[in-house]
Design a protein around this motif. Structure first.
Motif: not given
Ligand code: ADP
Ligand code: MG
Length: 700
Positions: A288-293, A328-336, A480-486
């Motif tokens: 569910s987290i976009y990118g960060y390959d 930076d905050p809100g970049t999906g770190k906690s989620q990962m 792309n990120l917006a597309e992914h999250i939506i």
């Protein structure tokens, strides 16, 4: 219980001992009482001898233990020893009597059970009075009062003169036993994603005290008892369970508990031969987290980990990889981080602030657990995650007590505690996956990244990989990120709607199509087994080509720093990191050899991490000193110059160099005030300058 009389039961145990434990009892007699005071009995043996007797032991453990101990005392021994105070300690109960700690219920009261878990807390071992001998101060008669748990009992009157004392406790005539309290917590591997582990307290006495340390995985067998909550006037109708421990055995630590069937194995081997196994793995981490390959690939490598090496000289090189996401905050770190916790076969998720008094490492505390009297040693997250992954969010907020203990924990993978008579070394053979925010909450792109990491350099250098995550607007990526999250959210909406409202206009096909991109390639359950299987079965070794690739990369990096004055790019720690990472990369393929392409894969990751963090923004030069020592070369020059400047000004003023003059002169040579203040602060921290009086400086 069978209608047998007492003597019959004692006879039964005597017969059982003769058939099964003759050697053990003779050995006990020889060692008794100093080296050994217990006969350890395997319940399965008892069951083989007499199933009814074994079942009775489960239901009425207290009586049966008394009969067994009586039989032991009556046992015919070749040597003249009395086993008067010897214990019979039963262990290895059947599966049906080993509930999870969370499954313990009122019906289990007073029965014999066995629980598995990890020791979270242990008090120090202290003598407990079992029978107190009160000496009457008036007539000298001794009155003996047995002490049960709870308050200390005093005699109502003297057994000699029948007066009410005063009394004095005669220690020589009283009976003491060593006692200790343990808290066992459910093991992380037994918990499904995010469940909070439950705990059970165990009281142990005599020879089984002091045998386990926090962090040990144990099986504890004993009788469940109740203890009322609250005290004095505030007694509650609700009770707590605790266990009167009969035996506490350290379990061999292993992943083998995981059920990997033959089919699983076939599936794992089939997957491993896929050419795109690495891509598949990456697509299975936090879909569910976009990118960060690259970050995800690194996490995969961390899950598989390198090979732990025991060297001939007795030293040990860790195979576990430590990794830090800082950004930076809100970049999906906690989620990962949360996702990793779902997959890792043994993992602990916590925040740097820590939820327990032991924080991330360990602590010796004096709290309620030891009745406020005894010291308790408590294991923190890195100990509880032994042989697994500790996912620590907000690592920068960790407590100062943890900071110093972390160095040892990360490199030597143990934590030493020495306080208040407690001297212990706890194992912390885990990988750390940390997430942190920059010092000012968000990266400032005009400052070197290293200065914005709120962790000291010695700690930073222990991470094998440090990823910096910046949140800069980038039209293509944002789209792309917006597309992914939506899409992710929409897929979630569809599923919820279908489940909650029986909305039939949404077909399963539609849902499948939408959820396709957020489905992990390999589902979490299988991935967990895959990892466990690889860690058990693969211990890869480097090929010559791989060794050469890593050597070349390292030498090449170092050579960028051969100029007289240039920054030193990397230290040898990076070299070990490269080796570990490439071993992990081989394990992903279930391969026993590390090939050149494994080395190349990890070189790519390390290079990009170093670039992200190590490029000196002032010169654009690559400078891993930033990573390893916390200061870039141009900074070091600046600091050197500033110190020189202060020392020059110092000559001119008797009372020391005034700060405002220093700032002015620094500005003249091109260093703005905020920067200079920052550097002065650094010099002060390092003890290179000090402030003899307000707003003046002196060099040391
Ligand atoms: P952090 O811990 O870095 O501050 P979080 O993990 O709490 O950030 O993420 C904040 C929210 O933003 C989460 O709901 C997360 O799903 C979303 N988010 C951030 N980055 C991404 C991304 N790259 N792909 C998908 N969702 C993202
Ligand atoms: Mg967060």
């Amino acid at each position: 219980m069978a209608q047998a009389g007492n003597t019959e039961l004692v006879d039964a145990f005597e017969q059982f001992f003769r058939n099964y434990y003759d050697n053990e009892i003779k050995q006990l007699a020889q060692q008794y009482p100093n080296e050994q005071r217990s006969l350890h009995v395997d319940w399965q043996d008892l069951y083989r001898y007499d199933p009814d007797l074994a079942d009775d032991f489960l239901n009425q453990p207290e009586q049966l233990q008394r009969y067994a101990e009586e039989a032991l005392r009556l046992y015919d021994l070749p040597i003249d020893v009395s086993l008067g105070q010897a214990h019979v300690r039963i262990r290895n109960l059947p599966e049906t009597e080993t509930p999870e700690i969370r499954e313990i219920r009122a019906r289990d009261m007073n029965s014999l059970v066995q629980v598995h878990g990890i020791v979270r807390k242990a008090t120090d071992v202290r003598p407990k009075i079992e029978e107190a001998a009160f000496e009457c101060q008036l007539c000298g008669t001794l009155s003996r009062v047995p002490q049960s748990s709870g308050d200390f009992q005093e005699p109502h009157e003297c057994q000699g003169c029948e007066r009410q004392g005063p009394f004095r406790v005669n220690f020589d005539q009283s009976e003491f036993v060593d006692s200790q309290k343990l808290r066992i917590q459910e093991s992380p591997e037994g918990l499904r994603g995010g469940e909070t582990p439950q705990a059970l307290d165990i009281h142990v006495e005599d020879d089984i005290t002091g045998e386990v340390t926090p962090g040990d995985h144990v099986s504890a067998t004993g009788v469940l008892r109740l203890e009322q909550q609250g005290d004095g006037q505030d007694k509650s109708p609700v009770f707590d369970f605790y266990m009167e421990g009969m035996s506490v055995d350290i379990d061999e630590e292993q992943f083998e508990d995981m059920d990997i069937t033959e089919e699983d194995k076939a599936e794992i081997v089939r997957l491993s031969s896929n050419d795109d196994i690495y891509e598949k793995m990456v697509a299975s981490i936090a879909p569910s987290i976009y990118g960060y390959d690259q970050e995800k690939l690194a996490m995969i490598l961390q899950l598989f980990s390198g090979v732990t090496k025991e060297l001939p000289d007795g030293s040990r090189i860790r195979g576990d990889l430590h990794m830090l996401l800082i950004g930076d905050p809100g970049t999906g770190k906690s989620q990962m981080l949360g996702y990793i916790q779902n997959i890792a076969p043994r993992s602990v998720y916590t925040s740097g602030k820590g939820s327990s008094s032991a924080g991330l490492t360990a602590a010796a505390v004096r709290d309620d657990f030891g009745d406020g009297q005894q010291w308790t040693l408590e294991a923190g997250a890195l100990v509880l995650a032994d042989q697994g992954i500790a996912a620590v969010d907000e690592l920068d907020k960790m407590r100062s007590e943890d900071r110093s203990a972390m160095h040892e924990a990360l490199e030597q993978q143990k934590i030493s505690v020495s306080k208040a008579g407690i001297n212990a070394t706890l194992k912390s053979r885990c990988s750390l996956l940390g997430a942190a925010n920059p010092k000012y909450g968000r990266f400032d792109h005009y400052e070197p990244i290293s200065e914005q990491i709120d962790l000291e350099p010695a700690l930073i250098s222990r991470f094998d990989l440090i990823f910096t995550v910046t949140d800069q607007p980038d039209e293509e990526k944002d789209k792309n990120l917006a597309e992914h999250i939506i899409t992710t959210n929409y897929a979630g909406e569809l599923t919820t709607q279908r489940e909650q409202m029986n909305q039939m206009e949404v077909t399963q096909d539609e849902i499948d199509e939408m959820t396709d991109q957020v489905d992990p390639e390999i589902d979490a359950e299988l991935l967990r087994k895959y990892i466990a299987y690889a860690k058990q079965n693969c211990h890869p070794r480097m090929t010559e080509a791989a060794r050469e690739a890593i050597r070349d990369f390292y030498v090449d990096l170092r050579s960028q720093g051969t100029d007289e004055d240039a920054a030193v790019p990397v230290t040898a720690r990076k070299l070990e990191a490269l080796v570990r990472l490439s071993e992990a990369s081989a394990r992903v393929r279930l391969s026993d050899t590390v090939e050149e392409h494994d080395a190349e894969r990890v070189i790519e990751i390390v290079r990009s991490c170093l670039q992200d963090i190590g490029v000196d923004p002032e010169t654009g030069e690559f400078d891993a000193d930033i990573v390893e020592a916390g200061t870039s070369k141009s900074q070091r020059d600046r600091i050197k110059n500033l110190k020189q400047l202060i020392s020059d000004i110092e000559e001119e003023y008797d009372e020391g160099a005034p700060v405002d003059i220093v700032l002015d002169r620094a500005q003249e040579v091109g260093m703005d005030n905020s920067k200079a203040e920052h550097e002065i602060e650094k010099l002060k921290q390092k003890g290179e300058v000090y402030e003899p009086s307000t707003d003046t400086l002196r060099t040391t």
